[in-house]
Design an enzyme around this catalytic site. Structure first.
Site, PDB file in Angstrom:
ATOM      1  CG  HIS A   1      -0.226   0.113   2.385  1.00 35.57           C
ATOM      2  ND1 HIS A   1      -0.212  -0.872   3.434  1.00 35.57           N
ATOM      3  CD2 HIS A   1       0.218   1.272   3.287  1.00 35.57           C
ATOM      4  CE1 HIS A   1       0.523  -0.409   4.545  1.00 35.57           C
ATOM      5  NE2 HIS A   1       0.643   0.794   4.423  1.00 35.57           N
TER       6      HIS A   1
ATOM      7  NE  ARG B   1       1.728  11.456   8.422  1.00 33.62           N
ATOM      8  CZ  ARG B   1       2.855  10.835   7.785  1.00 33.62           C
ATOM      9  NH1 ARG B   1       3.270  11.122   6.911  1.00 33.62           N
ATOM     10  NH2 ARG B   1       3.382  10.129   8.715  1.00 33.62           N
TER      11      ARG B   1
ATOM     12  CD  GLU C   1      -2.084   3.287   6.254  1.00 34.18           C
ATOM     13  OE1 GLU C   1      -1.855   3.521   7.442  1.00 34.18           O
ATOM     14  OE2 GLU C   1      -0.821   2.497   5.707  1.00 34.18           O
TER      15      GLU C   1
ATOM     16  CG  ASN D   1      -2.361  11.670  11.827  1.00 39.60           C
ATOM     17  OD1 ASN D   1      -2.253  10.492  12.499  1.00 39.60           O
ATOM     18  ND2 ASN D   1      -1.514  11.799  10.727  1.00 39.60           N
TER      19      ASN D   1
ATOM     20  CG  HIS E   1       2.786  10.917 -10.173  1.00 37.94           C
ATOM     21  ND1 HIS E   1       3.932  11.401 -10.518  1.00 37.94           N
ATOM     22  CD2 HIS E   1       2.818   9.725 -10.908  1.00 37.94           C
ATOM     23  CE1 HIS E   1       4.527  10.592 -11.446  1.00 37.94           C
ATOM     24  NE2 HIS E   1       3.681   9.717 -11.675  1.00 37.94           N
TER      25      HIS E   1
ATOM     26  CD  GLU F   1       1.963   9.643 -15.082  1.00 36.35           C
ATOM     27  OE1 GLU F   1       2.392   9.820 -16.017  1.00 36.35           O
ATOM     28  OE2 GLU F   1       2.755   9.042 -14.139  1.00 36.35           O
TER      29      GLU F   1
END
Length: 138
Positions: free
Chosen positions: A5, A9, A56, A60, A74, A126
């Site tokens: 993965h 964030r 993922e 936070n 990217h 992309e």
């Protein structure tokens, strides 16, 4: 070895989930909330590990924005027709805070057709035209 993965964030988890499901055609695979550690994870993709790599999304608690820096590039996704994908997702992407940042066209100095979409947190995606690509987007 295999790529499992890529973690991004995000400042608003639901907005990011909506973008990746509604615009990019991914499926929300699972979520994990860790209130004691003050973060929530959401895993999305076109299939599950180990057959497919996943995204993922990490939220936070209390952090609404991140500085992306200059090192990150990217995510790349293979599509059958980059121009058709751009047209299909343009309005949805804009409504969710993203957008088309490079229309479909050949790579400078080459013949491969690419396009770029930016998600609501500023991450670049992309689209690489590969007619043989089995894609949920085209």
């Amino acid at each position: 070895m295999r790529l499992l993965h890529t973690m991004l964030r995000v400042g608003n988890l639901q907005r990011a989930i909506d973008f990746y499901t509604q615009v990019m055609g991914m499926t929300l695979l699972r979520t994990t909330d860790r209130p004691e550690q003050q973060y929530t994870l959401a895993f999305l993709g076109y299939g599950r590990n180990p057959e497919h790599a996943e995204i993922e999304l990490t939220y936070n608690y209390g952090v609404e924005r991140y500085e992306l820096g200059t090192a990150y590039g990217h995510i790349a996704i293979g599509v059958d027709n980059a121009a058709a994908v751009c047209e299909a997702v343009r309005d949805k992407a804009a409504a969710l805070g993203g957008g088309i940042t490079r229309e479909a066209g050949p790579l400078k100095g080459g013949t491969t057709v690419i396009a770029f979409i930016t998600d609501p947190d500023g991450y670049k995606i992309e689209l690489i035209e590969r007619p043989e690509a089995a894609s949920e987007l085209s």
